[in-house]
Design an enzyme around this catalytic site. Sequence first.
Site, mmCIF file in Angstrom:
data_model
loop_
_atom_site.group_PDB
_atom_site.id
_atom_site.type_symbol
_atom_site.label_atom_id
_atom_site.label_comp_id
_atom_site.label_asym_id
_atom_site.label_seq_id
_atom_site.Cartn_x
_atom_site.Cartn_y
_atom_site.Cartn_z
ATOM 1 N N THR A 23 0.844 -1.208 0.000
ATOM 2 C CA THR A 23 0.000 0.000 0.000
ATOM 3 C C THR A 23 0.874 1.252 0.000
ATOM 4 O O THR A 23 0.506 2.260 -0.601
ATOM 5 C CB THR A 23 -0.962 0.050 1.206
ATOM 6 O OG1 THR A 23 -0.248 -0.253 2.388
ATOM 7 C CG2 THR A 23 -2.110 -0.925 1.051
ATOM 8 N N PHE B 64 -7.138 -4.843 -2.104
ATOM 9 C CA PHE B 64 -8.461 -4.996 -2.714
ATOM 10 C C PHE B 64 -9.517 -5.401 -1.687
ATOM 11 O O PHE B 64 -10.705 -5.286 -1.928
ATOM 12 C CB PHE B 64 -8.427 -5.993 -3.883
ATOM 13 C CG PHE B 64 -8.284 -7.420 -3.463
ATOM 14 C CD1 PHE B 64 -9.388 -8.166 -3.095
ATOM 15 C CD2 PHE B 64 -7.042 -8.026 -3.440
ATOM 16 C CE1 PHE B 64 -9.253 -9.487 -2.709
ATOM 17 C CE2 PHE B 64 -6.898 -9.338 -3.045
ATOM 18 C CZ PHE B 64 -8.012 -10.066 -2.680
ATOM 19 N N HIS C 247 0.598 -16.299 -2.897
ATOM 20 C CA HIS C 247 -0.608 -16.118 -3.713
ATOM 21 C C HIS C 247 -0.302 -15.935 -5.198
ATOM 22 O O HIS C 247 -1.149 -15.476 -5.953
ATOM 23 C CB HIS C 247 -1.435 -14.942 -3.172
ATOM 24 C CG HIS C 247 -2.007 -15.210 -1.811
ATOM 25 N ND1 HIS C 247 -2.497 -14.235 -0.985
ATOM 26 C CD2 HIS C 247 -2.159 -16.377 -1.129
ATOM 27 C CE1 HIS C 247 -2.923 -14.781 0.143
ATOM 28 N NE2 HIS C 247 -2.714 -16.076 0.086
ATOM 29 N N THR D 245 0.507 -6.881 7.646
ATOM 30 C CA THR D 245 -0.601 -7.831 7.551
ATOM 31 C C THR D 245 -1.396 -7.812 8.843
ATOM 32 O O THR D 245 -0.834 -7.698 9.934
ATOM 33 C CB THR D 245 -0.130 -9.272 7.248
ATOM 34 O OG1 THR D 245 -1.225 -10.162 7.438
ATOM 35 C CG2 THR D 245 1.026 -9.696 8.124
ATOM 36 N N ILE E 32 5.148 0.329 7.665
ATOM 37 C CA ILE E 32 6.355 -0.479 7.539
ATOM 38 C C ILE E 32 7.468 0.213 6.751
ATOM 39 O O ILE E 32 8.652 0.080 7.079
ATOM 40 C CB ILE E 32 6.003 -1.861 6.957
ATOM 41 C CG1 ILE E 32 7.218 -2.772 6.990
ATOM 42 C CG2 ILE E 32 5.418 -1.779 5.560
ATOM 43 C CD1 ILE E 32 6.877 -4.200 7.129
#
Length: 243
Positions: A28, A35, A121, A190, A231
């Site tokens: 980000t 999303f 992913h 996360t 981060i």
Amino acid sequence: MEKEIEELQKLIDNYENLVFFGGAGVSTESGIPDFRSVDGLYHQQYDYPPETILSHTFFMKHPEEFFQFYSKKMLYEGAEPNEAHKKLAALERAGKLKAVITQNIDNLHQMAGSKNVYELHGSVYRNYCMKCGRFYGFDTMKKAQGVPRCQCGGIIKPDVVLYEEGLDMDTLQGAVRAIERADVLIIGGTSLSVYPAASLIDYYRGKHLVLINKSATPRDSFADLLIQKPIGEVFAKIKVKGE
Ligand SMILES: [Zn+2]
């Protein structure tokens, strides 16, 4: 320098087997939105929630609508690695960081120079024809109008793990091995609410679990060092020897 960041710097200086596990928050700060952070726009533009559109069933049944959403929301052009990606790559070059495990599909760790990356992913940079298996890169998908098609006529499917699809076993096992062996596990960006993030942490046996996230996570109490900051901002202050 803030106390928590000083502590992180000490861990980085004192240990030789660091592993990083990151989620959407790492990207980000490079301008790639999560999303899952559903805003009003989704409801105005699409008839289904993103989790439905990005499912295997939906892909097979409605490829036109899938790719309409996919190329608009998942294929970001011009995104650049941020300080977190860059420092992690530098730590790998310095022999400190042994692996990056990511839930992101945007290739930003590799663009920053990281080599050992487990993409849980998948990646929008890898795409294969469903008929003949031919490989296609990012540009083909970005340029495609409607459903991207191979020269043979087959549909080109992104090598991205859709909802209802299983994770790649080799990738998952590699990630588990890296976490099991890590002296220091740094988790960042996360919320640890999405599978398999939370369960992967359970393989960590070390004593230095670092958690960097802007907001609280269900695992905050497990962290030996908790840094509630963006981060990129945290890694910007980290120094890597020899760089
Ligand atoms: Zn083909």
